[in-house]
Design a protein around this motif. Structure first.
Motif, short mmCIF file in Angstrom:
data_model
loop_
_atom_site.label_atom_id
_atom_site.label_comp_id
_atom_site.label_asym_id
_atom_site.label_seq_id
_atom_site.Cartn_x
_atom_site.Cartn_y
_atom_site.Cartn_z
N UNK A 184 17.44 1.77 -13.27
CA UNK A 184 16.32 2.65 -13.82
C UNK A 184 16.17 3.95 -12.98
N UNK A 185 16.67 5.13 -13.68
CA UNK A 185 16.49 6.43 -12.81
C UNK A 185 15.52 6.74 -12.51
N UNK A 186 14.24 6.55 -13.18
CA UNK A 186 13.10 6.87 -12.92
C UNK A 186 12.34 5.90 -11.64
N UNK A 187 13.05 4.81 -11.65
CA UNK A 187 12.50 4.02 -10.43
C UNK A 187 13.44 4.50 -9.30
N UNK A 188 14.53 4.75 -9.25
CA UNK A 188 15.53 5.61 -8.17
C UNK A 188 14.74 6.66 -7.88
N UNK A 189 14.29 7.55 -8.66
CA UNK A 189 13.91 8.86 -8.45
C UNK A 189 12.61 8.65 -7.40
N UNK A 190 11.82 7.99 -7.86
CA UNK A 190 10.45 7.69 -6.85
C UNK A 190 10.81 7.03 -5.69
N UNK A 191 12.00 6.46 -5.43
CA UNK A 191 12.54 6.16 -4.14
C UNK A 191 12.94 7.35 -3.36
N UNK A 192 13.38 8.32 -4.08
CA UNK A 192 14.05 9.65 -3.46
C UNK A 192 12.81 10.69 -3.00
N UNK A 193 11.40 10.29 -3.35
CA UNK A 193 10.45 11.24 -2.95
C UNK A 193 10.39 11.84 -1.69
N UNK A 194 10.63 10.77 -0.66
CA UNK A 194 10.69 11.20 0.88
C UNK A 194 11.62 12.10 1.37
N UNK A 195 12.51 12.50 0.69
CA UNK A 195 13.83 13.29 0.86
C UNK A 195 13.41 14.55 1.56
N UNK A 196 12.35 15.43 1.22
CA UNK A 196 12.08 16.63 1.68
C UNK A 196 11.35 16.57 3.06
N UNK A 197 10.60 15.41 3.33
CA UNK A 197 9.96 15.07 4.72
C UNK A 197 11.21 14.35 5.64
N UNK A 198 12.08 13.78 5.14
CA UNK A 198 12.81 13.09 6.03
C UNK A 198 14.28 13.10 5.22
#
Length: 116
Positions: A30-44
């Motif tokens: 699921x793209x949406x689920x995988x996208x939610x997992x990427x939320x932290x990229x800007x911080x780390x």
């Protein structure tokens, strides 16, 4: 719709429901689920999953090209000469397009807050 530069190629991406379908069909996830997992990229940025980013870009590019021939993920990645994952603006453009297309109003603001 946004345009990305990957190596020497211009890639148009569009976050639409078709991108969700193409992602599911190609990657069995699921793209949406995988996208939610990427939320932290800007911080780390050290937590980047480069293949997941490429999968997201591919699905949104295929959605933008709807009705036209578009290569499989492997063929598309094979056509890329280089990609600069250290370019924060590149990653943010990808995530902003996804946020604009898949999140609305308050949920979009919440997603953007978490990814900053």
């Amino acid at each position: 719709m946004r345009e990305l530069t990957i190596g020497d190629q211009q890639v148009r991406v569009r976050a639409t429901p078709l991108a969700l379908l193409f992602y599911r069909q190609e990657f069995k996830a699921d793209l949406f689920g995988d996208l939610v997992k990427m939320q932290h990229l800007a911080n780390d940025p050290s937590q980047i999953d480069s293949v997941a980013i490429l999968q997201l870009i591919w699905a949104m590019a295929k959605a933008d090209a709807y009705g036209k021939q578009f290569p499989s993920f492997m063929e598309w990645v094979g056509s890329l000469d280089s990609i600069d994952f250290s370019d924060q603006s590149f990653l943010m453009t990808v995530l902003e397009e996804a946020a604009d297309g898949f999140f609305r109003s308050k949920s979009k603001q919440a997603f953007q807050q978490r990814s900053k």
